[in-house]
Write a protein that holds these residues in place. Structure first.
Motif, PDB file in Angstrom:
ATOM      1  N   TYR A 179      18.617  40.403  66.562  1.00  0.00           N
ATOM      2  CA  TYR A 179      18.155  39.074  66.976  1.00  0.00           C
ATOM      3  C   TYR A 179      19.063  37.988  66.395  1.00  0.00           C
ATOM      4  CZ  TYR A 179      15.271  34.865  67.249  1.00  0.00           C
ATOM      5  OH  TYR A 179      14.826  33.581  67.487  1.00  0.00           O
ATOM      6  N   LEU A 180      19.382  38.100  65.118  1.00  0.00           N
ATOM      7  CA  LEU A 180      20.261  37.113  64.483  1.00  0.00           C
ATOM      8  C   LEU A 180      21.657  37.144  65.106  1.00  0.00           C
ATOM      9  CD1 LEU A 180      19.145  37.639  60.772  1.00  0.00           C
ATOM     10  CD2 LEU A 180      18.770  35.576  62.170  1.00  0.00           C
ATOM     11  N   TYR A 181      22.134  38.339  65.404  1.00  0.00           N
ATOM     12  CA  TYR A 181      23.442  38.490  66.065  1.00  0.00           C
ATOM     13  C   TYR A 181      23.426  37.792  67.421  1.00  0.00           C
ATOM     14  CZ  TYR A 181      27.638  40.766  67.939  1.00  0.00           C
ATOM     15  OH  TYR A 181      28.884  41.012  68.487  1.00  0.00           O
ATOM     16  N   GLY A 182      22.330  37.952  68.158  1.00  0.00           N
ATOM     17  CA  GLY A 182      22.193  37.321  69.473  1.00  0.00           C
ATOM     18  C   GLY A 182      22.202  35.805  69.399  1.00  0.00           C
ATOM     19  N   LEU A 183      21.828  35.252  68.233  1.00  0.00           N
ATOM     20  CA  LEU A 183      21.858  33.795  68.038  1.00  0.00           C
ATOM     21  C   LEU A 183      23.237  33.320  67.581  1.00  0.00           C
ATOM     22  CD1 LEU A 183      18.425  33.180  66.229  1.00  0.00           C
ATOM     23  CD2 LEU A 183      18.999  32.696  68.619  1.00  0.00           C
ATOM     24  N   GLY A 270      17.491  21.358  48.148  1.00  0.00           N
ATOM     25  CA  GLY A 270      17.724  20.357  49.187  1.00  0.00           C
ATOM     26  C   GLY A 270      18.248  20.926  50.487  1.00  0.00           C
ATOM     27  N   LEU A 271      18.043  22.219  50.710  1.00  0.00           N
ATOM     28  CA  LEU A 271      18.499  22.871  51.938  1.00  0.00           C
ATOM     29  C   LEU A 271      17.325  23.105  52.879  1.00  0.00           C
ATOM     30  CD1 LEU A 271      20.864  25.534  50.324  1.00  0.00           C
ATOM     31  CD2 LEU A 271      21.522  23.341  51.358  1.00  0.00           C
ATOM     32  N   ASN A 272      17.611  23.120  54.161  1.00  0.00           N
ATOM     33  CA  ASN A 272      16.563  23.271  55.168  1.00  0.00           C
ATOM     34  C   ASN A 272      16.696  24.578  55.943  1.00  0.00           C
ATOM     35  OD1 ASN A 272      15.356  20.660  54.721  1.00  0.00           O
ATOM     36  ND2 ASN A 272      17.120  19.768  55.778  1.00  0.00           N
ATOM     37  N   VAL A 273      15.544  25.129  56.308  1.00  0.00           N
ATOM     38  CA  VAL A 273      15.466  26.295  57.200  1.00  0.00           C
ATOM     39  C   VAL A 273      14.979  25.780  58.554  1.00  0.00           C
ATOM     40  CG1 VAL A 273      14.326  28.509  57.608  1.00  0.00           C
ATOM     41  CG2 VAL A 273      14.833  27.799  55.250  1.00  0.00           C
ATOM     42  N   PRO A 274      15.681  26.071  59.649  1.00  0.00           N
ATOM     43  CA  PRO A 274      16.848  26.965  59.786  1.00  0.00           C
ATOM     44  C   PRO A 274      18.190  26.223  59.823  1.00  0.00           C
ATOM     45  CG  PRO A 274      15.949  26.520  61.940  1.00  0.00           C
ATOM     46  CD  PRO A 274      15.117  25.717  60.971  1.00  0.00           C
ATOM     47  N   GLU A 275      18.187  24.879  59.636  1.00  0.00           N
ATOM     48  CA  GLU A 275      19.419  24.097  59.797  1.00  0.00           C
ATOM     49  C   GLU A 275      20.550  24.596  58.908  1.00  0.00           C
ATOM     50  OE1 GLU A 275      16.062  21.888  61.355  1.00  0.00           O
ATOM     51  OE2 GLU A 275      16.408  22.794  59.364  1.00  0.00           O
ATOM     52  N   ASP A 276      20.243  24.893  57.641  1.00  0.00           N
ATOM     53  CA  ASP A 276      21.284  25.348  56.712  1.00  0.00           C
ATOM     54  C   ASP A 276      21.369  26.870  56.625  1.00  0.00           C
ATOM     55  OD1 ASP A 276      22.169  22.730  55.671  1.00  0.00           O
ATOM     56  OD2 ASP A 276      20.105  22.602  54.963  1.00  0.00           O
ATOM     57  N   MET A 277      20.269  27.529  56.912  1.00  0.00           N
ATOM     58  CA  MET A 277      20.273  28.989  56.874  1.00  0.00           C
ATOM     59  C   MET A 277      19.061  29.511  57.637  1.00  0.00           C
ATOM     60  SD  MET A 277      20.500  31.459  53.484  1.00  0.00           S
ATOM     61  CE  MET A 277      21.793  30.454  52.747  1.00  0.00           C
ATOM     62  N   SER A 278      19.291  30.507  58.487  1.00  0.00           N
ATOM     63  CA  SER A 278      18.181  31.126  59.223  1.00  0.00           C
ATOM     64  C   SER A 278      17.582  32.258  58.394  1.00  0.00           C
ATOM     65  CB  SER A 278      18.667  31.674  60.566  1.00  0.00           C
ATOM     66  OG  SER A 278      19.046  30.625  61.424  1.00  0.00           O
ATOM     67  N   ILE A 279      16.271  32.459  58.534  1.00  0.00           N
ATOM     68  CA  ILE A 279      15.586  33.505  57.767  1.00  0.00           C
ATOM     69  C   ILE A 279      14.658  34.318  58.675  1.00  0.00           C
ATOM     70  CG2 ILE A 279      13.854  33.954  55.976  1.00  0.00           C
ATOM     71  CD1 ILE A 279      15.005  31.758  54.321  1.00  0.00           C
ATOM     72  N   VAL A 280      14.744  35.649  58.547  1.00  0.00           N
ATOM     73  CA  VAL A 280      13.808  36.564  59.216  1.00  0.00           C
ATOM     74  C   VAL A 280      13.090  37.358  58.137  1.00  0.00           C
ATOM     75  CG1 VAL A 280      13.529  38.516  60.790  1.00  0.00           C
ATOM     76  CG2 VAL A 280      15.270  36.785  61.263  1.00  0.00           C
ATOM     77  N   GLY A 281      11.767  37.423  58.200  1.00  0.00           N
ATOM     78  CA  GLY A 281      10.984  38.174  57.228  1.00  0.00           C
ATOM     79  C   GLY A 281      10.561  39.538  57.759  1.00  0.00           C
ATOM     80  N   LEU A 334       9.341  42.375  66.793  1.00  0.00           N
ATOM     81  CA  LEU A 334       9.860  41.087  66.349  1.00  0.00           C
ATOM     82  C   LEU A 334       8.949  39.975  66.847  1.00  0.00           C
ATOM     83  CD1 LEU A 334      12.276  39.377  65.146  1.00  0.00           C
ATOM     84  CD2 LEU A 334      13.172  39.344  67.498  1.00  0.00           C
ATOM     85  N   VAL A 335       8.571  39.063  65.937  1.00  0.00           N
ATOM     86  CA  VAL A 335       7.771  37.889  66.301  1.00  0.00           C
ATOM     87  C   VAL A 335       8.651  36.662  66.077  1.00  0.00           C
ATOM     88  CG1 VAL A 335       5.696  36.555  65.840  1.00  0.00           C
ATOM     89  CG2 VAL A 335       5.643  39.043  65.614  1.00  0.00           C
ATOM     90  N   VAL A 336       9.026  36.012  67.152  1.00  0.00           N
ATOM     91  CA  VAL A 336       9.937  34.875  67.065  1.00  0.00           C
ATOM     92  C   VAL A 336       9.166  33.578  66.850  1.00  0.00           C
ATOM     93  CG1 VAL A 336      11.690  33.518  68.285  1.00  0.00           C
ATOM     94  CG2 VAL A 336      11.648  36.019  68.527  1.00  0.00           C
ATOM     95  N   ARG A 337       9.533  32.872  65.764  1.00  0.00           N
ATOM     96  CA  ARG A 337       8.935  31.555  65.497  1.00  0.00           C
ATOM     97  C   ARG A 337      10.056  30.541  65.251  1.00  0.00           C
ATOM     98  NH1 ARG A 337       5.002  34.863  62.326  1.00  0.00           N
ATOM     99  NH2 ARG A 337       3.147  35.121  63.653  1.00  0.00           N
ATOM    100  N   GLY A 338       9.950  29.746  64.192  1.00  0.00           N
ATOM    101  CA  GLY A 338      10.906  28.641  64.071  1.00  0.00           C
ATOM    102  C   GLY A 338      11.905  28.701  62.956  1.00  0.00           C
ATOM    103  N   SER A 339      12.050  29.841  62.253  1.00  0.00           N
ATOM    104  CA  SER A 339      12.902  29.875  61.066  1.00  0.00           C
ATOM    105  C   SER A 339      14.343  30.316  61.345  1.00  0.00           C
ATOM    106  CB  SER A 339      12.286  30.788  60.005  1.00  0.00           C
ATOM    107  OG  SER A 339      12.174  32.109  60.494  1.00  0.00           O
ATOM    108  N   CYS A 340      14.708  30.430  62.614  1.00  0.00           N
ATOM    109  CA  CYS A 340      16.079  30.828  62.964  1.00  0.00           C
ATOM    110  C   CYS A 340      16.625  29.874  64.033  1.00  0.00           C
ATOM    111  CB  CYS A 340      16.127  32.259  63.507  1.00  0.00           C
ATOM    112  SG  CYS A 340      15.532  33.514  62.355  1.00  0.00           S
ATOM    113  N   ARG A 341      17.955  29.675  64.013  1.00  0.00           N
ATOM    114  CA  ARG A 341      18.575  28.833  65.041  1.00  0.00           C
ATOM    115  C   ARG A 341      19.901  29.442  65.483  1.00  0.00           C
ATOM    116  NH1 ARG A 341      22.868  25.387  63.920  1.00  0.00           N
ATOM    117  NH2 ARG A 341      23.566  25.355  61.729  1.00  0.00           N
ATOM    118  N   GLU A 342      20.383  28.967  66.617  1.00  0.00           N
ATOM    119  CA  GLU A 342      21.679  29.409  67.113  1.00  0.00           C
ATOM    120  C   GLU A 342      22.792  28.746  66.304  1.00  0.00           C
ATOM    121  OE1 GLU A 342      22.407  29.123  71.276  1.00  0.00           O
ATOM    122  OE2 GLU A 342      20.378  29.759  71.819  1.00  0.00           O
ATOM    123  N   VAL A 343      23.915  29.463  66.162  1.00  0.00           N
ATOM    124  CA  VAL A 343      25.098  28.894  65.500  1.00  0.00           C
ATOM    125  C   VAL A 343      26.293  29.015  66.425  1.00  0.00           C
ATOM    126  CG1 VAL A 343      24.264  29.338  63.174  1.00  0.00           C
ATOM    127  CG2 VAL A 343      25.600  31.105  64.343  1.00  0.00           C
TER     128      VAL A 343
END
Length: 343
Positions: A179-183, A270-281, A334-343
Motif C-alpha cells: 500500500y505504501l509503495y502504491g502511494l 513538531g512533525l505531522n502525520v502524514p505530511e512529514d511521514m506516513s504511518i501504517v499500524g 488493510l483498513v485505509v484511513r488518514g495517516s498515509c499520503r502520496e509522495v
C-alpha cells in the motif's frame, strides 16, 4: 423458589412436550451428533421455555469430562483483560465454547498462596483443555503444560506438540508495504514487535515485501520495539528513527499501540502525520479510528481467531488421543484511513 421449579423439569417432561423420545432429548443435552438440527433446536427451545437445567454432575459422570476449559493468559503490558487483542479473542472463544456446553476458568500458577504450576492447577480442577493467549516459552511451568497430555491451543505461537492458530502476519506486512509503495513511498522503515512470534512474522513479512518490490532496507530503518507493544515503546522507537540523518518517508509499525507512541513522538518534535511521514499500524484497535489523523492499519479478526481456537480445542478434547495437533491462520485486511499520503 425458581430452583425448585427447575428441579421439577426432567428430560421426560421435555420429551412429552415435544413428542420426542427421552433418548433423543438426552442425546441433545449430551452433544451427540446423530440428531438433526431441526430436532435439536426444537428440544433446546422447549427446555429453555420450561426452565430445564441439565445436571452438570450427572453429565460429568456420563462423559468422563469436567466440561471446563482453562484460559491461560500471560500479558505483561499492564492492560490485563482490557488488552484489545484479548477482548476480541476471548469473546469469540467463549461464544463457541459455551454453545457446546463448556464453561471457562482462568488458570494460574499458584493457588491459595501455594507455589505450583499450570499443569497442577489443571489437574486439580479437572480441566479438559486449555487455550493459551500470548504464550511464554521462558516459563518452565508453561513447558510442563505443553509436554502434558492435556489438549491445548496456542494463539500466536509455533508448536510441534499442540495446535496453534494466528493471524496471517506475513501477509499483513505485505499488504502494508504494498500500500505504501502504491502511494509512491520507496524509503519505508519498520518498528517491530520485538522477539514475539507475531513480531518476528511481521518483520519477516516486511523484509520479504521490500525485497519483492526491489526496495533497499537500511539496517538503521528497522527499530525493535518492545515485546509488550506499549505506547511508550513506540515513542522510544520513533525517537530513534527521528535521530537519523536520513529519515524514511513512511513507517510500517507492528502494532497500533506502538503506532500511537510513534505519532506522539512526531508531534513532540513538531512533525505531522502524514505530511512529514506516513504511518501504517497493525491490529485495528478501537482507538485507531479516533486518532488525529485516523490510523491506517492492518485489521486482525480477533473474534474469528477466538472462535476458531475453540473449535480446534474442542475437536482435540472430544477426539482424545487420536486428535492430531492442527495449525491454522486467519486472514487480515488493510483498513485505509488518514495517516498515509502520496509522495
Amino acid at each position: 423458589m425458581a430452583g425448585d421449579e427447575y428441579e421439577l423439569v426432567t428430560i421426560y417432561d421435555i420429551a412429552k412436550a415435544t413428542g420426542l423420545s427421552p433418548t433423543t432429548v438426552s442425546k441433545v443435552f449430551n452433544q451427540y451428533s446423530d440428531v438433526s438440527e431441526k430436532t435439536r433446536r426444537k428440544i433446546l427451545e422447549a427446555s429453555e421455555q420450561m426452565g430445564y437445567i441439565p445436571n452438570a454432575q450427572a453429565r460429568t459422570l456420563t462423559t468422563k469430562r469436567s466440561w471446563m476449559i482453562g484460559v491461560l493468559y500471560i500479558e505483561s503490558s499492564g492492560a490485563g483483560l482490557l488488552h484489545p487483542y484479548f477482548g476480541g479473542v476471548i469473546e469469540g472463544f467463549k461464544k463457541v465454547a459455551t454453545s457446546k456446553g463448556y464453561d471457562l476458568m482462568f488458570i494460574s500458577k499458584h493457588i491459595g498462596g501455594k507455589k505450583g504450576g499450570y499443569l497442577e492447577h489443571c489437574k486439580l480442577r479437572g480441566i479438559d483443555g486449555v487455550v493459551v493467549v500470548l504464550p511464554d516459552y521462558t516459563d518452565p511451568y508453561f513447558k510442563e503444560l505443553l509436554d502434558s497430555e492435556i489438549p491445548c491451543v496456542l494463539l500466536d505461537q509455533e508448536s510441534d506438540l499442540k495446535s496453534t492458530i494466528s493471524s496471517n502476519n506475513m501477509d499483513g506486512s505485505k499488504q502494508a508495504v504494498d500500500y505504501l509503495y502504491g502511494l509512491g513511498h520507496r524509503s519505508i522503515a519498520h518498528i517491530s514487535g520485538g522477539t514475539t512470534y507475531a513480531g518476528e512474522q511481521r518483520l519477516q513479512g516486511y523484509l520479504k515485501a521490500m525485497e519483492q518490490l526491489g526496495l533497499t532496507v537500511l539496517p538503521e530503518h528497522i527499530i525493535q520495539g518492545s515485546y509488550d507493544y506499549t505506547v511508550e515503546s513506540g515513542q522510544k522507537a520513533m525517537e530513534q528513527l527521528l535521530a537519523l540523518e536520513h529519515l524514511p518517508t513512511a513507517v510500517f509499525v507492528a502494532g497500533d499501540n506502538l503506532a500511537v507512541g510513534a505519532m506522539l513522538a512526531m508531534k513532540k518534535h513538531g512533525l505531522n502525520v502524514p505530511e512529514d511521514m506516513s504511518i501504517v499500524g497493525y491490529d485495528d484497535i478501537e482507538m485507531a479510528k479516533y486518532l488525529t489523523p485516523a490510523l491506517t492499519t492492518i485489521r486482525q479478526n480477533t473474534y474469528a481467531l477466538g472462535s476458531r481456537a475453540a473449535d480446534m480445542l474442542i475437536c482435540s478434547i472430544e477426539g482424545g488421543s487420536e486428535a492430531r495437533p492442527q495449525t491454522d491462520q486467519i486472514a487480515v485486511e488493510l483498513v485505509v484511513r488518514g495517516s498515509c499520503r502520496e509522495v
